[in-house]
Enzyme design. Sequence first.
Site, PDB file in Angstrom:
ATOM      1  CB  VAL A  28      -2.854   8.564  -1.151  1.00 25.34           C
ATOM      2  CG1 VAL A  28      -4.296   9.188  -0.902  1.00 25.34           C
ATOM      3  CG2 VAL A  28      -3.036   7.010  -1.803  1.00 25.34           C
ATOM      4  CB  ILE A  41      -0.773   0.039   1.281  1.00 26.07           C
ATOM      5  CG1 ILE A  41      -1.697  -1.345   1.218  1.00 26.07           C
ATOM      6  CG2 ILE A  41      -1.844   1.268   1.320  1.00 26.07           C
ATOM      7  CD1 ILE A  41      -2.351  -1.411   2.612  1.00 26.07           C
ATOM      8  N   PRO A  42       1.122   1.895  -1.176  1.00 24.04           N
ATOM      9  CG  PRO A  42       1.346   2.136  -3.359  1.00 24.04           C
ATOM     10  CD  PRO A  42       0.807   1.118  -2.494  1.00 24.04           C
ATOM     11  CB  CYS A  43       0.289   5.729   2.382  1.00 24.27           C
ATOM     12  SG  CYS A  43       1.829   5.035   2.906  1.00 24.27           S
ATOM     13  CE1 TYR A  44       5.394   4.657  -2.108  1.00 22.80           C
ATOM     14  CE2 TYR A  44       5.445   6.221  -3.969  1.00 22.80           C
ATOM     15  CZ  TYR A  44       5.706   4.823  -3.472  1.00 22.80           C
ATOM     16  OH  TYR A  44       6.089   4.060  -4.375  1.00 22.80           O
TER      17      TYR A  44
END
Length: 103
Positions: A56, A51-54
């Site tokens: 978002v 989950i590459p929150c970066y």
Amino acid sequence: MNTFEKIYEVVKMIPCGRVASYGQVAAYAGNPRRSRVVGYALHVNPDPDAIPCYRVVTKDGGLSEAFAFGGENVQRELLLRDGVEFTQDGRVDMEKYRWRPNF
DNA sequence: GGCGTGACTTATA
DNA sequence: ATATAAGCCACGC
């Protein structure tokens, strides 16, 4: 599927070199008003490896003020690494790098 | 179950 | 342009 899992699915399906806004993820998760839940979902970030929150960002293409999974500076590096450029305002060019599933 | 809080967004004044 | 309200959902008390 719970809202959280949907959010994770959406975030995980963001391709490299693209960024999606909370509202976008929320919208694809079922309802654009879930943007808050998106933030919380990424906050808990149970699987940062998938989950590459970066990837978002806020609707303006800017990073959240509370974004602290490692540092805002780190995020810039990660996005740059994905081929995403930043504007002079320190924001992502949403017109070019905004995630477009239809495109 | 209620209440407050939170990595947000939209609408209205 | 900023400020405020409302909407949504999950977590902790």
